[in-house]
Design a protein around this motif. Structure first.
Motif, PDB file in Angstrom:
ATOM      1  N   SER A 145      -7.100   5.318   1.858  1.00  8.18           N
ATOM      2  CA  SER A 145      -6.296   6.605   2.085  1.00  8.18           C
ATOM      3  C   SER A 145      -7.061   7.447   2.857  1.00  8.18           C
ATOM      4  O   SER A 145      -8.322   7.339   2.657  1.00  8.18           O
TER       5      SER A 145
ATOM      6  N   THR B  76       0.322   4.204  -6.121  1.00  3.23           N
ATOM      7  CA  THR B  76      -0.256   5.464  -6.570  1.00  3.23           C
ATOM      8  C   THR B  76      -1.308   5.569  -7.339  1.00  3.23           C
ATOM      9  O   THR B  76      -1.048   4.574  -8.527  1.00  3.23           O
TER      10      THR B  76
ATOM     11  N   CYS C 253      -6.417  -1.452   0.195  1.00  2.00           N
ATOM     12  CA  CYS C 253      -5.872  -0.474   0.718  1.00  2.00           C
ATOM     13  C   CYS C 253      -6.651   0.774   0.851  1.00  2.00           C
ATOM     14  O   CYS C 253      -7.662   0.948  -0.034  1.00  2.00           O
TER      15      CYS C 253
ATOM     16  N   THR D 261      -7.924   9.801   6.498  1.00  7.41           N
ATOM     17  CA  THR D 261      -7.869  10.018   8.056  1.00  7.41           C
ATOM     18  C   THR D 261      -8.187   8.522   8.515  1.00  7.41           C
ATOM     19  O   THR D 261      -9.344   7.929   8.126  1.00  7.41           O
TER      20      THR D 261
ATOM     21  N   CYS E 286       0.924  -1.149   0.209  1.00  8.59           N
ATOM     22  CA  CYS E 286      -0.036   0.003  -0.071  1.00  8.59           C
ATOM     23  C   CYS E 286       0.866   1.248   0.073  1.00  8.59           C
ATOM     24  O   CYS E 286       0.512   1.982  -0.653  1.00  8.59           O
ATOM     25  N   GLU E 287       1.833   1.200   0.743  1.00 10.52           N
ATOM     26  CA  GLU E 287       2.723   2.663   0.804  1.00 10.52           C
ATOM     27  C   GLU E 287       3.503   2.755  -0.493  1.00 10.52           C
ATOM     28  O   GLU E 287       3.845   4.164  -0.824  1.00 10.52           O
TER      29      GLU E 287
ATOM     30  N   ILE F 234      -3.108   9.749  -5.918  1.00 10.72           N
ATOM     31  CA  ILE F 234      -3.057   9.557  -4.734  1.00 10.72           C
ATOM     32  C   ILE F 234      -2.133   8.561  -4.246  1.00 10.72           C
ATOM     33  O   ILE F 234      -1.992   7.601  -4.686  1.00 10.72           O
ATOM     34  N   ASP F 235      -1.166   9.189  -3.339  1.00 10.90           N
ATOM     35  CA  ASP F 235       0.064   8.329  -2.933  1.00 10.90           C
ATOM     36  C   ASP F 235       0.208   8.041  -1.515  1.00 10.90           C
ATOM     37  O   ASP F 235       1.153   7.703  -1.025  1.00 10.90           O
ATOM     38  N   ASN F 236      -0.762   8.382  -0.735  1.00  2.94           N
ATOM     39  CA  ASN F 236      -0.663   7.902   0.627  1.00  2.94           C
ATOM     40  C   ASN F 236      -1.827   6.942   1.171  1.00  2.94           C
ATOM     41  O   ASN F 236      -2.512   6.849   2.278  1.00  2.94           O
ATOM     42  N   TRP F 237      -1.491   6.056   0.549  1.00  2.00           N
ATOM     43  CA  TRP F 237      -2.098   4.634   0.719  1.00  2.00           C
ATOM     44  C   TRP F 237      -1.981   3.779   1.940  1.00  2.00           C
ATOM     45  O   TRP F 237      -0.368   3.870   2.088  1.00  2.00           O
ATOM     46  N   ARG F 238      -2.689   3.168   2.501  1.00  3.36           N
ATOM     47  CA  ARG F 238      -2.011   2.304   3.732  1.00  3.36           C
ATOM     48  C   ARG F 238      -3.021   1.014   3.962  1.00  3.36           C
ATOM     49  O   ARG F 238      -4.144   0.973   3.444  1.00  3.36           O
TER      50      ARG F 238
END
Length: 176
Positions: free
Chosen positions: A86, A6, A84, A88, A2-3, A10-14
């Protein structure tokens, strides 16, 4: 995985936490159709979460969709699917209202701080909640599976609940 992802800029996947995975389920037979409509590549499978089980250090906590929908323990060395997320992280934000109730500001639910004190059947649990008057509230009901799972504290074990806000009469791990 996930990290490094992209998608659509969006590139802040977790990895999602278990509660976030559960938001994709309504715990009903229509889940399969809904999930397949939203995610064309979905299968009836276990999906990984970001949480490790405190009770079983070689296992993590995942979520199974469709058949036997719910939280599941998985072996960390076995491959599972990943969905994955993204944004909060969804997690409880507790506010102690008084000596009887706590509010979860993340979802608006108000909880009785104390459990029933006795073990109840499912019908008994429904009746208990429907007849409860506490802190000027008389509209109590038995929570659904997703709501009940929202108070699990994955950083605690035996009991897996935030004991700063919730009292448990008997720690046998089973709740309606």
């Amino acid at each position: 995985f996930c990290e490094q992802l992209t998608l659509e800029g969006i590139d802040n996947w977790r990895l999602p936490n278990p509660y976030e995975l559960m938001t994709l389920s309504s715990f009903s037979e229509t889940d399969q159709n809904m999930i397949h409509e939203l995610f064309q590549d979905s299968s009836s499978a276990n999906y990984l979460s970001s949480v490790t089980s405190l009770g079983f250090f070689d296992r993590g906590i995942g979520f199974t969709f469709f058949k036997d929908t719910g939280l599941t323990l998985y072996e960390k060395n076995y491959p599972y699917r990943v969905r994955c997320v993204s944004g909060t992280e969804l997690k409880p934000i507790y506010n102690l209202v008084d000596n009887n109730i706590v509010e979860d500001k993340s979802n608006g639910l108000i909880w009785n701080i104390n459990d029933s004190g006795d073990k109840l059947t499912w019908d008994g649990a429904i009746s208990y909640c429907e007849n409860l008057t506490l802190s000027n509230f008389s509209d109590w009901r038995l929570p659904n599976a997703k709501e009940l799972a929202s108070i699990i504290d994955y950083n605690q074990y035996n009991p897996a609940i935030n004991t700063q806000y919730f009292n448990i009469t008997e720690n046998d791990g089973y709740f309606w």
